[in-house]
Design a protein around this motif. Sequence first.
Motif, PDB file in Angstrom:
ATOM      1  N   SER A  50     -35.943  16.800 -51.157  1.00  0.00           N
ATOM      2  CA  SER A  50     -36.595  15.636 -51.212  1.00  0.00           C
ATOM      3  C   SER A  50     -36.359  14.729 -52.511  1.00  0.00           C
ATOM      4  O   SER A  50     -36.047  15.290 -53.650  1.00  0.00           O
ATOM      5  N   PRO A  51     -36.071  13.606 -52.586  1.00  0.00           N
ATOM      6  CA  PRO A  51     -35.691  12.972 -53.731  1.00  0.00           C
ATOM      7  C   PRO A  51     -36.802  12.791 -54.944  1.00  0.00           C
ATOM      8  O   PRO A  51     -38.036  12.840 -54.300  1.00  0.00           O
ATOM      9  N   GLN A  52     -36.367  12.680 -55.978  1.00  0.00           N
ATOM     10  CA  GLN A  52     -37.594  12.490 -57.125  1.00  0.00           C
ATOM     11  C   GLN A  52     -37.855  11.247 -57.209  1.00  0.00           C
ATOM     12  O   GLN A  52     -37.074  10.239 -57.564  1.00  0.00           O
ATOM     13  N   VAL A  53     -39.277  10.622 -56.999  1.00  0.00           N
ATOM     14  CA  VAL A  53     -39.767   9.488 -56.900  1.00  0.00           C
ATOM     15  C   VAL A  53     -40.775   9.421 -57.778  1.00  0.00           C
ATOM     16  O   VAL A  53     -41.861  10.262 -57.937  1.00  0.00           O
ATOM     17  N   ARG A  54     -40.752   8.574 -58.678  1.00  0.00           N
ATOM     18  CA  ARG A  54     -41.869   8.120 -59.822  1.00  0.00           C
ATOM     19  C   ARG A  54     -42.730   7.116 -59.056  1.00  0.00           C
ATOM     20  O   ARG A  54     -42.182   5.806 -58.853  1.00  0.00           O
ATOM     21  N   TRP A  55     -43.982   6.965 -59.149  1.00  0.00           N
ATOM     22  CA  TRP A  55     -44.780   5.885 -58.805  1.00  0.00           C
ATOM     23  C   TRP A  55     -45.518   5.301 -59.838  1.00  0.00           C
ATOM     24  O   TRP A  55     -45.870   5.484 -60.572  1.00  0.00           O
ATOM     25  N   LYS A  56     -45.612   3.914 -59.506  1.00  0.00           N
ATOM     26  CA  LYS A  56     -46.254   2.803 -60.466  1.00  0.00           C
ATOM     27  C   LYS A  56     -47.160   2.047 -59.616  1.00  0.00           C
ATOM     28  O   LYS A  56     -47.012   1.685 -58.396  1.00  0.00           O
ATOM     29  N   VAL A  57     -48.487   1.961 -59.977  1.00  0.00           N
ATOM     30  CA  VAL A  57     -49.551   1.163 -59.389  1.00  0.00           C
ATOM     31  C   VAL A  57     -49.677  -0.123 -60.613  1.00  0.00           C
ATOM     32  O   VAL A  57     -49.909  -0.054 -61.707  1.00  0.00           O
ATOM     33  N   CYS A  58     -49.442  -1.209 -60.201  1.00  0.00           N
ATOM     34  CA  CYS A  58     -49.749  -2.463 -60.653  1.00  0.00           C
ATOM     35  C   CYS A  58     -50.419  -3.632 -60.241  1.00  0.00           C
ATOM     36  O   CYS A  58     -50.073  -3.546 -58.882  1.00  0.00           O
ATOM     37  N   TRP A  59     -50.857  -4.294 -61.030  1.00  0.00           N
ATOM     38  CA  TRP A  59     -51.514  -5.700 -60.201  1.00  0.00           C
ATOM     39  C   TRP A  59     -50.461  -6.617 -60.204  1.00  0.00           C
ATOM     40  O   TRP A  59     -49.399  -6.554 -60.839  1.00  0.00           O
TER      41      TRP A  59
ATOM     42  N   ASP B 245     -36.725   5.487 -57.783  1.00  0.00           N
ATOM     43  CA  ASP B 245     -35.823   6.780 -58.075  1.00  0.00           C
ATOM     44  C   ASP B 245     -34.617   6.294 -58.865  1.00  0.00           C
ATOM     45  O   ASP B 245     -34.674   5.020 -59.462  1.00  0.00           O
ATOM     46  N   ALA B 246     -33.571   7.080 -58.934  1.00  0.00           N
ATOM     47  CA  ALA B 246     -32.339   6.621 -59.867  1.00  0.00           C
ATOM     48  C   ALA B 246     -31.939   5.559 -59.569  1.00  0.00           C
ATOM     49  O   ALA B 246     -31.127   5.073 -60.339  1.00  0.00           O
ATOM     50  N   HIS B 247     -31.916   5.049 -58.167  1.00  0.00           N
ATOM     51  CA  HIS B 247     -31.290   3.844 -57.713  1.00  0.00           C
ATOM     52  C   HIS B 247     -31.947   2.687 -57.643  1.00  0.00           C
ATOM     53  O   HIS B 247     -31.521   1.497 -57.117  1.00  0.00           O
ATOM     54  N   GLY B 248     -33.511   2.707 -58.279  1.00  0.00           N
ATOM     55  CA  GLY B 248     -33.981   1.496 -58.063  1.00  0.00           C
ATOM     56  C   GLY B 248     -35.368   1.777 -57.226  1.00  0.00           C
ATOM     57  O   GLY B 248     -36.129   2.822 -57.099  1.00  0.00           O
TER      58      GLY B 248
END
Length: 195
Positions: free
Chosen positions: A2-11, A61-64
């Motif tokens: 599974s790829p490493q995904v970082r999540w962002k929650v934003c208004w 991820d690393a590609h956007g």
Amino acid sequence: MSPQVRWKVCWENELELSDHTELADFFRKTYGPTGAYNALPFEGARSWSGARPELRVIGYDAHGVAAHMGLLRRFVRVGEVDLLVCELGLWGVRPDLEGYGINSMRIVYPVLQQLGVRFAFGGVRQALRNLVLRLCRNGLATVLEGVRVRSTLADVYLNLPPTRCENVILVVFPIGCSMSDWPSGTLIERNGPEL
């Protein structure tokens, strides 16, 4: 793996022009393969197609941009009942990551709890039925079929009626309540454009 995904929650108002440009590119590449028409709303730096989201959950991820879900609180009418819900829309996973189990709902669900809504819902086209059933097998959501959703068009056209009514597959997430609290009815009045 599974790829490493970082999540962002934003208004929505926290997004910069560069964010909109990157998201628009993501949507063109994600929705374009399902039909060129589906990518048209995302020309230039436009990162929404109908109503603009209130919040966005974006996976990188690393590609956007790897995944996205938009959230918008609104009142809908289900049958005869007005109900504050959070509409989920602009769902997408970058095509090269499909099938890896990237699921934003583990990030979205706590946000929905903070928003104070009893239900979240999203309408999807019949062509996505199998995908939706697979995503809902964990029991977090209920799939309702045979539901029509009436919406306004995002723009007014002289040659089209100002509203449309679609038969969709409805995905309903109860938030701090039971699915039995969802009103009965086979018509949902969105009273605005689709997210």
